[in-house]
Structures are given as C-alpha cells and as structure tokens.
Design a protein around this motif. Structure first.
Motif, PDB file in Angstrom:
ATOM      1  N   GLN A 113      19.008  28.731 -28.506  1.00 54.58           N
ATOM      2  CA  GLN A 113      18.580  27.562 -27.724  1.00 54.58           C
ATOM      3  C   GLN A 113      19.316  27.538 -26.391  1.00 54.58           C
ATOM      4  N   ASN A 129      14.293  24.320 -29.495  1.00 52.61           N
ATOM      5  CA  ASN A 129      14.646  22.906 -29.588  1.00 52.61           C
ATOM      6  C   ASN A 129      14.146  22.324 -30.902  1.00 52.61           C
ATOM      7  N   ILE A 171      16.211  23.789 -33.906  1.00 50.21           N
ATOM      8  CA  ILE A 171      17.555  23.262 -34.180  1.00 50.21           C
ATOM      9  C   ILE A 171      17.499  21.811 -34.654  1.00 50.21           C
ATOM     10  N   THR A 172      16.479  21.063 -34.226  1.00 49.53           N
ATOM     11  CA  THR A 172      16.357  19.707 -34.776  1.00 49.53           C
ATOM     12  C   THR A 172      15.954  19.760 -36.240  1.00 49.53           C
ATOM     13  N   ARG A 178      18.775  20.996 -38.436  1.00 46.44           N
ATOM     14  CA  ARG A 178      19.985  20.187 -38.294  1.00 46.44           C
ATOM     15  C   ARG A 178      21.168  20.996 -37.785  1.00 46.44           C
ATOM     16  N   VAL A 179      20.899  21.839 -36.796  1.00 44.10           N
ATOM     17  CA  VAL A 179      21.972  22.612 -36.170  1.00 44.10           C
ATOM     18  C   VAL A 179      22.435  21.839 -34.948  1.00 44.10           C
ATOM     19  N   PRO A 208      23.619  21.262 -31.224  1.00 45.73           N
ATOM     20  CA  PRO A 208      23.463  22.023 -29.986  1.00 45.73           C
ATOM     21  C   PRO A 208      24.828  22.383 -29.405  1.00 45.73           C
ATOM     22  N   TYR A 252      26.929  22.440 -23.033  1.00 41.37           N
ATOM     23  CA  TYR A 252      25.619  22.305 -22.383  1.00 41.37           C
ATOM     24  C   TYR A 252      25.715  22.113 -20.865  1.00 41.37           C
ATOM     25  N   ASP A 306      25.462  11.726 -38.618  1.00 38.98           N
ATOM     26  CA  ASP A 306      24.450  12.769 -38.458  1.00 38.98           C
ATOM     27  C   ASP A 306      23.267  12.525 -39.377  1.00 38.98           C
ATOM     28  N   GLU A 307      23.566  12.126 -40.615  1.00 37.62           N
ATOM     29  CA  GLU A 307      22.502  11.870 -41.595  1.00 37.62           C
ATOM     30  C   GLU A 307      21.581  10.751 -41.095  1.00 37.62           C
ATOM     31  N   PHE A 357      19.441  11.977 -38.307  1.00 38.67           N
ATOM     32  CA  PHE A 357      18.399  12.896 -38.801  1.00 38.67           C
ATOM     33  C   PHE A 357      17.277  12.118 -39.471  1.00 38.67           C
ATOM     34  N   ASP A 400      15.763  11.447 -34.885  1.00 39.44           N
ATOM     35  CA  ASP A 400      16.288  11.703 -33.542  1.00 39.44           C
ATOM     36  C   ASP A 400      16.133  13.181 -33.214  1.00 39.44           C
ATOM     37  N   THR A 401      15.621  13.506 -31.999  1.00 42.51           N
ATOM     38  CA  THR A 401      15.399  14.909 -31.658  1.00 42.51           C
ATOM     39  C   THR A 401      16.171  15.322 -30.407  1.00 42.51           C
ATOM     40  N   VAL A 425      18.655  17.309 -28.122  1.00 46.83           N
ATOM     41  CA  VAL A 425      19.233  18.651 -28.207  1.00 46.83           C
ATOM     42  C   VAL A 425      20.165  18.907 -27.022  1.00 46.83           C
ATOM     43  N   TRP A 446      23.275  14.380 -28.075  1.00 50.30           N
ATOM     44  CA  TRP A 446      23.457  14.618 -29.518  1.00 50.30           C
ATOM     45  C   TRP A 446      24.863  14.171 -29.920  1.00 50.30           C
TER      46      TRP A 446
END
Lengths: 260, 249
Positions: free
Chosen positions: A88, A131, A134-135, A138-139, A141, A145, B162-163, B166, B170-171, B173, B177
């Motif tokens: 990513q 993108n 990874i969402t 659950r990795v 980022p 950045y 995080d849970e 998720f 939530d997206t 990146v 985050w």
C-alpha cells in the motif's frame, strides 16, 4: 507451472539488470527483444492457469467434501501484514511520483500526456486495491505516511525538472525495485501454498485471489518499466548515479515500511 | 556479560507487546487459538461468576477453581492471578461485540448510519459490558495500573479501539487510522473511569459524558482537517499561479 514462471521472470530480470550499467545500447535491444514480449506471455499464461485451477477446484469442492484449511502461523500473519502494508505504501508513493511528475513533464513534452495518464491510472487502481485489502484484513497502515508522501512528491517533481530522460530513469529504477519486490512476495506465497498442499491442506480462495492480484499488478509495473526504457530512460546523465540513488532509496523505504 | 543480558531483556520487553500487535486477519483460514488455554479458560470462566461478590481477587479465583472441579492450589495455572481475571473480562467483553454487531445496529438503524455514530453506539455497548462488575472496577483499574501490567492493559485498550473501528466499518488508511484509535482509547478510558462513580439510572450520565467527549474529538478532527485542506489548496494554487506565469516548475 507458476513457480517456474516466477523463476523465469527473475532470471530475465537479473540478466537485464547486470549488464545494462555497462552496455546501454546492447541492453536496450535485449530489453525490447526479450523482456517485453516474455513478460506479457508470462502474465497471460499465469492468469490462465490460475483461472483453470480455480474453476476445477471449485468444482471439486462442490462434489466432494473440501479439504481442511490450516490456521495461519504467527510468522505467516506477520509476513502477510507487512507485505500488504509495504505494498500500500509503495502504490501510494507511485501515485504521488506520477502526480508530481506529470505537470512539468507534460508542459515540456505534450506527447507524453497519454502515457503519464495511463501509468497514473494504473497506479491509482493499485492503490485502491491495496487500500481495500488492508482495511479488509485489518492491517495497520504505515506510520511514516507523511514522510513517504513528502519524499515521493519530492522525487517525482525533482526528476521531472531534470528532464524527460531523468523522469523516465526514475520510473525505470522504481519499477525495477518494485517488480523484484513483488516477485519476492509471490515466491514466499507460493512456498506457503506448497507447504500447505504437501501437508494435505487446502489453500483458501482468499489467497488464490491475493496471488493473482499480485501477479497482475507486478506485470503492470513491469509494463511501466518497458515504457520508461522505450522513452530513453538510459539517456539520462548521469544514469548510473541517478538510478543507483533511487534504487537504494526504494530498498530503504521497502525495508522500513515492512517494519514501521 | 551483564550489559548484554540487560540488552536481551530490553529487546524481549520491547518485543513482548509488538508480538501481539494487530496482524493480518484471514476470512478463509481458521483463526489462531485464543490467549487462554483450556484449563485457564475453565477456571477463569468459573471464577468470573464470583467477581460481582468477591471482586477481582485471589479469593474469587480459588472459588472458581473449586467450582470448575480443580483443587484450590490449581489457581497456579493462572500465572498472573487477579490480573488474568481482569484480562479475561476485557477479552470476553471485546470478543462479545462482534457477534452482537447486527443486533446492535438493527435496533436503532436510523441513528447509526455514519461511522462516528456507529463508533459511539459500539463504545456505549462495550461500556455496558462493565455493568455487572462496575462496583468492582476501581479495584481492577488499580491492578491494571501496576507497572508490570501496564503494557498488557494498554495493549487490550488498543485492541478494543481497533475492534470498535473495524466493526463500525471505518476505512481510513492514512495517519487518521492512528489518531482515530488513539482518540477513542483516551475517550473510552475516561468514560470507564467516569462510569465507576456514576449513580444515575441506566448510566445515563456516562452516556452523555461519552457523547460530549466524542463530539469534542469530532470537532477537533474537523478543525485539523480543515486547516490541512486549506494549506494544501493554497500551496497547489500558488504553484499553479507560478506555472501560469511561465515559471518552469
């Protein structure tokens, strides 16, 4: 079949990398004659073989009861999360490099506009793919950045100011490293699959999709490499200095993003 | 010799939390085993029933061991004593959110359409998970604040944040985050502390507290986002003006 493809490609890439610092003319010929068609051939066979194995397996699992799937070990999960994170980051950097290169470059050489737009669109597509991956998986980022964004924009802009040849040499250097990086990932994944299959486990469709995505993206990155070489990347002066600095930078960035 | 041993211990310490950090989550392949093994699970789940009465104590653990059919001495298989009991509570409550997700959002579908609204709803649901042990939670917080338990406690807090993000869909990146999860961790921890002193029916005050903190966080992130966007726009507009004047940049 797939592992031998990877090996072939690696051999070609290695051949291509060794001599070209010393023999630019000869290498140009080698590249356009041997490398470009073979990469395309490899990509098409790889995709076809993937598709056929995928369907036959789906049919099998419908008729007979499916094989069990093995839980991922800690090392495998670490490898996968760092692989997705670094991919990513790499695609983010690539989109930013092309974004920064396009205005000065297209201003000086309007005929490059469709090529730059094409390469940018492909990179933007890759970034979108990673993108969502990874969402989904659950990795986290990369934490650096802002640093990578700044460095990628700076790299793209400065090489574009140095001229068309330097910009293309930058693309060539970056895509060489990236192609090798994707090949390493694909090889590790194939090793993982082989081990699972040897132990009598099934490889889930999630991983089959992942490896075919990686293959597709790798082929597109190597296509950018071809375009860069076709557009006189080797004419950049001083070529060896520029490419070796950029390639060392890429390797450093890959090493760092795998960890942070 | 001594410095090298100190160094290995330091690297071990540093590796301990990172080895349990958020990793690749597979949908096809089965999940790895949980952090408690079978006998720990048996003792802790039995002991957990005694928590409202006896608190997060060694006594509750011994009662739990006896209920599960073990000898009193077998609480030794739970190495961290009362902290394991607290951790059991944190882990089970966190893992209970995912199966209830559909039920939570179908109940008031009109309220939870955006990601922040879903985050609020899930955080509230998690706070309600403390309902039965709320009167014992200050003791638990004291144990969690002991230096040897601090890394594990923070790790559980990070996993919870995080849970929740998720599950809320939530997206992000980019660096948001990190800021989103960090912000929620702070808000959750303070709401939890507030809740231990809350005597209002149905913990209404706690929910109002939680909503106020989340609204503050939201307006802060809006302000930061607005400034960043303005800076980016001004910079690119400046470059474009220069380009239009014929400067070759």
């Amino acid at each position: 079949m797939p592992p031998s493809c990877e090996k072939n490609l690696m051999r070609i890439m290695r051949q291509m990398r060794r001599p070209h610092t010393r023999l630019p003319l000869h290498n140009n010929f080698l590249l356009s004659a041997a490398f470009a068609p073979s990469s395309r051939r490899i990509s098409s066979t790889a995709r076809r073989s993937d598709a056929t194995t995928g369907t036959s397996e789906a049919a099998q699992s419908k008729s007979s009861n499916p094989k069990p799937r093995k839980p991922l070990t800690k090392e495998q999960r670490d490898f996968l999360s760092s692989a997705l994170r670094v991919n990513q980051t790499g695609e983010l950097a690539a989109t930013l490099i092309y974004t920064a290169q396009t205005p000065p470059l297209v201003n000086a050489h309007p005929h490059l506009r469709p090529l730059m737009a094409h390469m940018y669109d492909q990179e933007a597509g890759h970034l979108k793919t990673f993108n969502s991956l990874i969402t989904k998986h659950r990795v986290r980022p990369t934490a650096l950045y802002p640093l990578w964004s700044l460095m990628a924009t700076g790299l793209g802009w400065s090489t574009a100011l140095m001229g068309r040849e330097a910009a293309m040499a930058c693309t060539e250097a970056v895509e060489t490293e990236i192609g090798e990086h994707y090949n390493n990932q694909i090889r590790s994944l194939l090793e993982m699959f082989e081990q699972w299959e040897a132990e009598g486990y099934e490889v889930g469709p999630e991983f089959r999709d992942l490896i075919s995505t990686l293959r597709r993206i790798r082929d597109e990155e190597l296509e950018h490499l071809d375009h860069a070489v076709e557009h006189d990347a080797k004419e950049a002066r001083p070529y060896w200095l520029l490419t070796s600095i950029i390639r060392a930078g890429c390797r450093g960035a890959i090493w760092t993003s795998e960890r942070v | 010799m001594a410095p090298s041993r100190a160094l290995t211990r330091l690297t071990l310490l540093r590796r301990a939390p990172s080895s349990a950090l958020r990793r690749y989550h597979s949908y096809d392949h089965p999940a790895p085993a949980g952090i408690f093994n079978a006998s720990e699970q048996a003792i802790l789940s039995a002991a957990y029933k005694h928590v409202p009465e006896h608190g997060f104590t060694q006594h509750a653990l011994s009662l739990g061991a006896r209920d599960a059919g073990y000898l009193d001495i077998s609480t030794n298989v739970v190495p961290e004593g009362p902290f394991s009991l607290i951790r059991y509570h944190l882990v089970t409550q966190r893992e209970a959110l995912a199966p209830r997700r559909e039920a939570i959002f179908s109940k008031d579908a009109n309220a939870a359409t955006t990601v922040p609204a879903r985050v609020e709803r899930l955080t509230w649901e998690r706070l309600l998970g403390n309902r039965d042990v709320n009167h014992r939670w200050q003791e638990a917080l004291a144990i969690m604040a002991q230096p040897s338990h601090v890394p594990a406690s923070f790790h559980e807090l990070a996993l919870l944040a995080d849970e929740i993000h998720f599950l809320a869909g939530d997206t992000s990146v980019d660096p948001s985050w990190y800021t989103k999860r960090g912000g929620l961790s702070v808000i959750y921890a303070s709401s939890e502390l507030f809740m231990t002193n809350d005597r209002s029916p149905g913990f209404g005050d706690t929910r109002a507290f939680l909503q106020r903190r989340l609204a503050e966080g939201g307006s802060l992130s809006n302000a930061v986002g607005g400034v960043t966007q303005w800076l980016g726009f001004t910079a690119s507009a400046g470059v474009n003006v220069l380009r239009s004047k014929g400067v070759r940049i």
